[in-house]
Scaffold this motif. Structure first.
Motif, short mmCIF file in Angstrom:
data_model
loop_
_atom_site.label_atom_id
_atom_site.label_comp_id
_atom_site.label_asym_id
_atom_site.label_seq_id
_atom_site.Cartn_x
_atom_site.Cartn_y
_atom_site.Cartn_z
N THR A 145 0.82 -1.22 0.00
CA THR A 145 0.00 0.00 0.00
C THR A 145 0.85 1.27 0.00
OG1 THR A 145 -0.18 -0.05 2.43
CG2 THR A 145 -1.94 -1.11 1.16
N LEU A 146 2.09 1.16 0.43
CA LEU A 146 2.97 2.33 0.46
C LEU A 146 3.75 2.54 -0.84
CD1 LEU A 146 4.42 2.12 4.09
CD2 LEU A 146 2.76 3.78 3.22
N ILE A 147 3.61 1.62 -1.78
CA ILE A 147 4.37 1.72 -3.03
C ILE A 147 4.03 3.00 -3.79
CG2 ILE A 147 4.66 0.74 -5.34
CD1 ILE A 147 4.54 -2.03 -4.08
N ILE A 148 2.75 3.27 -3.98
CA ILE A 148 2.36 4.43 -4.80
C ILE A 148 2.82 5.75 -4.19
CG2 ILE A 148 0.40 5.76 -5.67
CD1 ILE A 148 -1.01 3.15 -6.26
N PRO A 149 2.53 6.04 -2.90
CA PRO A 149 3.02 7.31 -2.35
C PRO A 149 4.54 7.41 -2.35
CG PRO A 149 2.05 5.95 -0.62
CD PRO A 149 1.68 5.33 -1.93
N THR A 150 5.22 6.28 -2.16
CA THR A 150 6.69 6.31 -2.19
C THR A 150 7.20 6.64 -3.59
OG1 THR A 150 6.82 4.68 -0.40
CG2 THR A 150 8.78 4.98 -1.76
N LEU A 151 6.60 6.03 -4.61
CA LEU A 151 7.00 6.32 -5.98
C LEU A 151 6.71 7.77 -6.35
CD1 LEU A 151 5.88 3.09 -7.91
CD2 LEU A 151 8.21 3.80 -7.29
N MET A 152 5.61 8.31 -5.85
CA MET A 152 5.28 9.71 -6.12
C MET A 152 6.33 10.63 -5.53
SD MET A 152 1.15 9.57 -5.46
CE MET A 152 0.81 11.25 -5.96
N PHE A 153 6.77 10.31 -4.31
CA PHE A 153 7.79 11.14 -3.66
C PHE A 153 9.13 11.03 -4.38
CE2 PHE A 153 11.11 11.82 -0.45
CZ PHE A 153 10.76 13.08 -0.01
N VAL A 154 9.53 9.79 -4.68
CA VAL A 154 10.81 9.57 -5.37
C VAL A 154 10.77 10.19 -6.76
CG1 VAL A 154 12.35 7.82 -6.34
CG2 VAL A 154 11.35 7.49 -4.07
N GLY A 155 9.64 10.04 -7.45
CA GLY A 155 9.51 10.62 -8.78
C GLY A 155 9.63 12.14 -8.77
N SER A 156 9.04 12.77 -7.75
CA SER A 156 9.12 14.23 -7.66
C SER A 156 10.56 14.68 -7.42
CB SER A 156 8.20 14.75 -6.55
OG SER A 156 8.65 14.30 -5.27
N LEU A 157 11.27 13.95 -6.59
CA LEU A 157 12.68 14.28 -6.36
C LEU A 157 13.49 14.08 -7.64
CD1 LEU A 157 13.41 12.72 -2.84
CD2 LEU A 157 12.91 15.10 -3.40
N GLY A 158 13.15 13.02 -8.38
CA GLY A 158 13.84 12.77 -9.64
C GLY A 158 13.64 13.89 -10.64
N MET A 159 12.43 14.45 -10.68
CA MET A 159 12.17 15.57 -11.58
C MET A 159 13.03 16.78 -11.22
SD MET A 159 8.09 15.54 -12.46
CE MET A 159 7.41 14.64 -11.09
N TYR A 160 13.17 17.04 -9.93
CA TYR A 160 14.02 18.15 -9.51
C TYR A 160 15.48 17.89 -9.87
CZ TYR A 160 10.78 21.10 -6.90
OH TYR A 160 9.78 21.98 -6.56
N PHE A 161 15.90 16.65 -9.73
CA PHE A 161 17.30 16.31 -9.95
C PHE A 161 17.66 16.30 -11.43
CE2 PHE A 161 20.83 13.31 -10.47
CZ PHE A 161 21.75 13.83 -9.57
N TYR A 162 16.79 15.71 -12.25
CA TYR A 162 17.14 15.51 -13.66
C TYR A 162 16.62 16.61 -14.59
CZ TYR A 162 18.64 10.79 -12.46
OH TYR A 162 19.30 9.73 -11.91
#
Length: 220
Positions: free
Chosen positions: A153-170
Motif C-alpha cells: 500500500t505504500l508503493i504508490i506514495p513512495t513512488l510519487m515522492f521519489v519521482g518528484s525528487l527525480g524531476m528536480y534532480f534531472y
C-alpha cells in the motif's frame, strides 16, 4: 488486522479505510495541496533559496500537522480534539524522518523496514497519546506480521515522492532552477504522496488498534 487474512484481503482493507479517511478529510486535503503546491511553485519560480526554502519547511510542518490532525479526527472523532498535540507530532516527524533517512542512506533495507513498521506511528502518538517513545514501540509491535500488505500500500506514495525528487534532480538546469510546469507536476506529486501516506498510515492504525466497535464490525 488479522494476520490470518490473506495479503490481498488486508491490502483491500487498508485501501478502503485510507480512502474513507481521505474523503472524510477532503476539505483539509484540498487546502493542504493548494497551499503547499502554490507556495512551493512560487519559490521555484523566483529561484529563491535560503530563507524561502526554510519558510517552505516551516509551512510544510504546520500544514502537515493540520492535515494529520484532521485525518486523526476521521479515525477517532473526539469533540475535544485528539489527545496528542503539536509537540508530539513534531517529535514523531523529526525522529521517524531521521531514522528512515539514515536507514535509506546507510543500507537502504533498514530504511524501508522502518518506513513499513512506523507507518501507523501518528495514530499511536496522536490518538492514543502514548508519547513519542511509546508510540514507536507500539507501532513496531502492531505491524508485526503485516509487513507485506503495508509495503504494497505504500508503493504508490513512495513512488510519487521519489519521482518528484527525480524531476528536480534531472529536469533542473545547471544552476538548479526548474521550470514552472515541471515544478507544478513535481510538487503536486510530492504533496499528494504525503496525503496518501498519511491516510494509509492512519488507516493501518485504525485497523490494528482503532476504536473497538469499528474493528469488530470490520472483522466480523
Amino acid at each position: 488486522m488479522n494476520p490470518d487474512n490473506s495479503v490481498g484481503e488486508r491490502i483491500g482493507l487498508i485501501v478502503d479505510e485510507a480512502m474513507r479517511i481521505a474523503l472524510a478529510s477532503a476539505r483539509m486535503v484540498a487546502i493542504y495541496l493548494a497551499v503547499m503546491v502554490a507556495a512551493s511553485v512560487a519559490v521555484d519560480a523566483t529561484a529563491s533559496s535560503g530563507g524561502a526554502d526554510f519558510g517552505i519547511t516551516i509551512l510544510s510542518i504546520a500544514m502537515g500537522y493540520f492535515l494529520t490532525i484532521t485525518m486523526v479526527g476521521a479515525v477517532a472523532p473526539d469533540p475535544e480534539g485528539p489527545d496528542g498535540g503539536f509537540g508530539t507530532y513534531f517529535g514523531l516527524s523529526l525522529l521517524s524522518g531521521f531514522a528512515i533517512l539514515a536507514g535509506l542512506v546507510l543500507l537502504v533495507v533498514p530504511g524501508v523496514l522502518l518506513l513499513i513498521r512506523l507507518a501507523p506511528l501518528y495514530g499511536f502518538g496522536l490518538v492514543n497519546n502514548d508519547g513519542v517513545s511509546a508510540a514507536f514501540s507500539e507501532s513496531w509491535a502492531a505491524t508485526k506480521g503485516h509487513m507485506a500488505p503495508i509495503a504494497v500500500t505504500l508503493i504508490i506514495p513512495t513512488l510519487m515522492f521519489v519521482g518528484s525528487l527525480g524531476m528536480y534532480f534531472y529536469l533542473s538546469d545547471g544552476e538548479g532552477v526548474i521550470s514552472i510546469p515541471v515544478s507544478l507536476v513535481a510538487n503536486t506529486a510530492m504533496f499528494s504522496g504525503t496525503v496518501l501516506s498519511t491516510a494509509i498510515g492512519l488507516a493501518i492504525y485504525s485497523l490494528l488498534s482503532g476504536p473497538g466497535d469499528r474493528l469488530e464490525e470490520i472483522f466480523a
